[in-house]
Motif scaffolding. Structure first.
Motif, PDB file in Angstrom:
ATOM      1  N   ARG A  88       0.835  -1.210   0.000  1.00  0.00           N
ATOM      2  CA  ARG A  88       0.000   0.000   0.000  1.00  0.00           C
ATOM      3  C   ARG A  88       0.871   1.261   0.000  1.00  0.00           C
ATOM      4  O   ARG A  88       0.626   2.206  -0.746  1.00  0.00           O
ATOM      5  CB  ARG A  88      -0.907  -0.038   1.227  1.00  0.00           C
ATOM      6  CG  ARG A  88      -2.131   0.821   1.134  1.00  0.00           C
ATOM      7  CD  ARG A  88      -3.240   0.367   2.071  1.00  0.00           C
ATOM      8  NE  ARG A  88      -2.792   0.135   3.427  1.00  0.00           N
ATOM      9  CZ  ARG A  88      -2.969  -1.010   4.095  1.00  0.00           C
ATOM     10  NH1 ARG A  88      -3.582  -2.018   3.515  1.00  0.00           N
ATOM     11  NH2 ARG A  88      -2.535  -1.159   5.339  1.00  0.00           N
ATOM     12  N   LEU A  97       1.237   4.095  -2.960  1.00  0.00           N
ATOM     13  CA  LEU A  97       1.062   5.534  -2.709  1.00  0.00           C
ATOM     14  C   LEU A  97       2.256   6.310  -3.271  1.00  0.00           C
ATOM     15  O   LEU A  97       2.083   7.332  -3.954  1.00  0.00           O
ATOM     16  CB  LEU A  97       0.935   5.792  -1.202  1.00  0.00           C
ATOM     17  CG  LEU A  97       1.144   7.251  -0.764  1.00  0.00           C
ATOM     18  CD1 LEU A  97       0.059   8.153  -1.319  1.00  0.00           C
ATOM     19  CD2 LEU A  97       1.194   7.357   0.764  1.00  0.00           C
ATOM     20  N   ASP A 156      -6.072  15.821  -2.370  1.00  0.00           N
ATOM     21  CA  ASP A 156      -6.228  14.359  -2.317  1.00  0.00           C
ATOM     22  C   ASP A 156      -4.926  13.697  -1.850  1.00  0.00           C
ATOM     23  O   ASP A 156      -4.945  12.744  -1.064  1.00  0.00           O
ATOM     24  CB  ASP A 156      -6.614  13.816  -3.701  1.00  0.00           C
ATOM     25  CG  ASP A 156      -8.019  14.253  -4.120  1.00  0.00           C
ATOM     26  OD1 ASP A 156      -8.786  14.708  -3.242  1.00  0.00           O
ATOM     27  OD2 ASP A 156      -8.319  14.163  -5.328  1.00  0.00           O
ATOM     28  N   GLN A 190      -4.449  14.064   1.821  1.00  0.00           N
ATOM     29  CA  GLN A 190      -5.302  13.134   2.563  1.00  0.00           C
ATOM     30  C   GLN A 190      -4.686  11.731   2.596  1.00  0.00           C
ATOM     31  O   GLN A 190      -4.680  11.059   3.626  1.00  0.00           O
ATOM     32  CB  GLN A 190      -6.684  13.088   1.906  1.00  0.00           C
ATOM     33  CG  GLN A 190      -7.726  12.419   2.764  1.00  0.00           C
ATOM     34  CD  GLN A 190      -9.116  12.520   2.127  1.00  0.00           C
ATOM     35  OE1 GLN A 190      -9.275  12.880   0.965  1.00  0.00           O
ATOM     36  NE2 GLN A 190     -10.118  12.198   2.893  1.00  0.00           N
ATOM     37  N   ARG A 191      -4.140  11.316   1.476  1.00  0.00           N
ATOM     38  CA  ARG A 191      -3.525   9.991   1.425  1.00  0.00           C
ATOM     39  C   ARG A 191      -2.265   9.939   2.287  1.00  0.00           C
ATOM     40  O   ARG A 191      -1.977   8.927   2.919  1.00  0.00           O
ATOM     41  CB  ARG A 191      -3.193   9.615  -0.023  1.00  0.00           C
ATOM     42  CG  ARG A 191      -4.424   9.399  -0.884  1.00  0.00           C
ATOM     43  CD  ARG A 191      -4.048   8.909  -2.264  1.00  0.00           C
ATOM     44  NE  ARG A 191      -3.538   7.534  -2.243  1.00  0.00           N
ATOM     45  CZ  ARG A 191      -3.039   6.916  -3.303  1.00  0.00           C
ATOM     46  NH1 ARG A 191      -2.970   7.541  -4.462  1.00  0.00           N
ATOM     47  NH2 ARG A 191      -2.596   5.676  -3.224  1.00  0.00           N
TER      48      ARG A 191
END
Lengths: 156, 435
Positions: free
Chosen positions: B141, B145, B179, B182-183
């Protein structure tokens, strides 16, 4: 929202027939698909990123240069349960990634799409250069038609 | 009867590229201990000669498939220096944000895919997923990202296309930055999961110390844990050396056991990379990064090369936390569409220096009056670490050779991996037989 199907071209475009996967995906990308069915991805040599692009899909169609003991240019469709990897790897890294190993990893992680189809194309020559052999180029329309049929799309 | 060891590792696994380890101990006497780099030179410095200054960053990005953004940034900075181009503050911030994405991408790759199997006693990340499923999912993950963060800023994950002398050809929208922020905030939790996992196996990190010189960028104005600006600093000297004088730092020389040049400065070797940056700049880390360092027992002055992997994890926390602040700053000011700046072409020489994930990187180019490159000189971090790896091995072997062939082999492999060397690129064809 990601399209349910991803069509991935794997390979190094500067290594002769190794680049056949990305070359096919580039051509496929020029053909519009109904209902945003599929996303085309030229993954190049970024093997580990395969885990990211197949995540959340229903189906993955992977096109790669494959040493299968066939004649140069021959393409064969297979699924994971139909082959065993014979590549001897010293590990998994960005320089050494094995498609079958990565798909196995995705399965363990619970991130493998329900359906994974691999189109292997036997190379004539893997070596420095951006030229794809005539044995393969002569069959490019056949490759495109077969893959479009796999997607349930009319033959272009 | 004395200790007998014969180890020939051709090639070291789970590193980027090919390197060999050769050990021979006979009757308790060390006959040979060598770290060898056998790969063929790739002649990028020759390739760029005759090329226009606007193409340099694109060509040299191909030096590496992992730190391609770093190479492009170093080249772009050098070109801009040679041409007298100054970029806007917005461009500068967006480039640093781009650079941070690659630090996370590369570090997580090393920590999760290359180093972690050693800590868990498995050959690769594939079997590791069976025993540490959530940990591997977290690594995947975070890696995703970082890749998508690079896509956003650089135009693609590797080999950036947005970087040009004078600016950027494309910038993200404010919504895309929101965005991303936020990630990144969500990634903090994932990073702490990785910290817990690494902490649970930290006792498997070999306890070996060898004082050496640590070299990295240092930035005093404003004081920053820098990857991008600053001058050359060292744990062996107080002052800073201007990047234009990098030859007096690297002191490259030819070793008969390597196709890559070796380097030395105040001692017979020095180290670059995350641990070097940490040892020079740890007091400037973000709060979260300082916390991670404390939790994993990493303190300034550490001279255990195996702890470089831990320093990388500390830097992951730093780049994530700092990037959130940088995005806030950009959004507060509001993004402006800017055209890349340009000036009249002129002859000149420029040096660009940035921190690659693996350590300090130097690019130097000279251009003629038409803007064509007439000379290039590039000094990569792994090249600067080779002599230090050799010296570490020479110091380590007498301490561990009584542990037996397998243990010695494993600790030497782990030592090389700890430096996260990036030696070359190869192909990726699959090989199968039908059942």
């Amino acid at each position: 929202m990601r399209p349910p199907v991803v069509v991935i071209g794997l390979g190094h475009r500067w290594m002769g027939d190794e680049g056949i996967g990305p070359a096919i995906v580039e051509r496929l990308g020029q053909v519009p698909l109904a209902n945003d069915l599929a996303e085309y991805v030229d993954l190049g040599t970024r093997g580990l990123a395969l885990l990211h692009v197949i995540d959340g899909r229903q189906k993955a169609v992977i096109i790669d240069c494959a040493l299968m003991g066939l004649s140069p240019g021959q393409m064969r469709r297979f699924t994971l349960d139909q082959v065993a990897g014979t590549k001897v790897l010293s590990g998994v890294s960005d320089h050494q990634a094995d498609l079958l190993g990565l798909l196995t990893l995705a399965k363990t992680l619970g991130q493998l799409p329900k359906e994974v189809v691999i189109f292997g194309i036997q190379p004539r020559l893997v070596g420095p250069g951006m030229h794809i052999s005539e044995d393969l180029m002569a069959r490019i329309d056949y490759y495109l038609e077969t893959i479009m049929a796999e997607l349930g799309q009319p033959v272009c | 009867m004395g200790i007998e060891l014969k180890i020939n590792v051709h090639h070291v696994t789970r590193v980027e590229g090919h390197g060999n380890i050769t050990v021979e101990v006979s009757g308790g006497q060390i006959r040979q201990i060598r770290w060898e780099v056998p790969e063929a030179p790739r002649f990028f410095e020759a390739m760029v000669r005759g090329q226009h200054f606007t193409d340099i960053q694109t060509i040299v990005s191909r030096i590496c498939g992992i730190c391609s953004i770093t190479h492009s940034l170093a080249a772009t900075k050098a070109v801009e220096k040679a041409m007298g181009i100054e970029v806007s503050p917005q461009t500068d911030t967006l480039r640093i944000l781009m650079h941070y994405s690659e630090q996370l991408q590369s570090h997580i790759l090393h920590i999760g895919y290359l180093a972690a199997p050693d800590f868990f006693g498995v050959p690769s990340v594939v079997p590791l997923a069976s025993s540490a499923l959530e940990a591997v999912k977290t690594i995947v993950r975070l890696h995703r990202l970082a890749n998508e963060w690079s896509d956003l800023l650089a135009g693609r994950t590797t080999h950036p296309v947005t970087l040009v002398p004078g600016g950027l050809t494309r910038i993200p929208t404010e919504q895309q930055l929101r965005d991303l922020k936020q990630r990144l905030e969500g990634a903090t939790k994932d990073l702490l999961t990785v910290v817990d996992v690494v902490g649970s196996v930290a006792d498997r990190i070999p306890r070996f110390e060898r004082p050496t010189e640590y070299v990295s960028l240092r930035q005093l104005d404003p004081p920053t844990y820098t990857f991008y600006h600053g001058q050359i600093g060292s744990t062996d000297c107080q002052g800073l050396v201007p990047i234009e004088q990098w030859h007096s730092v690297a002191n490259e020389y030819v070793s008969d056991q390597s196709t890559a040049k070796w380097c030395r400065w105040h001692r017979d070797s020095y180290a670059v990379g995350a641990l070097a940056r940490f040892n020079n700049n740890a007091q400037l880390l973000s709060p979260l990064a300082k916390d991670v360092a404390a939790r994993l027992g990493l303190a300034k002055g550490c001279c255990n090369p195996y702890m470089n992997t831990i320093a990388q994890l500390v830097e992951c926390a730093h780049v994530v936390e700092t990037s959130i602040q940088m995005i806030d700053g950009l959004l507060q000011k509001g993004l402006r569409q800017e055209r890349p700046r340009s000036r009249a072409v002129r002859p000149g020489l420029g040096v660009g220096c940035v921190e690659a994930p693996r350590g300090i990187l130097f690019h130097q180019y000279e251009f003629d009056k038409k803007g064509r490159c007439v000379a290039a000189d590039i000094c990569i971090p792994t090249g600067q670490n080779h002599a230090n790896i050799q010296k570490d091995m020479e110091a380590l072997l007498p301490q561990i050779m009584h542990e037996g062939q397998d243990a010695v082999r494993q600790k030497l492999l782990m030592l090389v991996r700890a430096y996260d060397p990036c030696i070359s690129c190869s192909t990726h064809a699959i090989e199968v037989r039908f059942l």
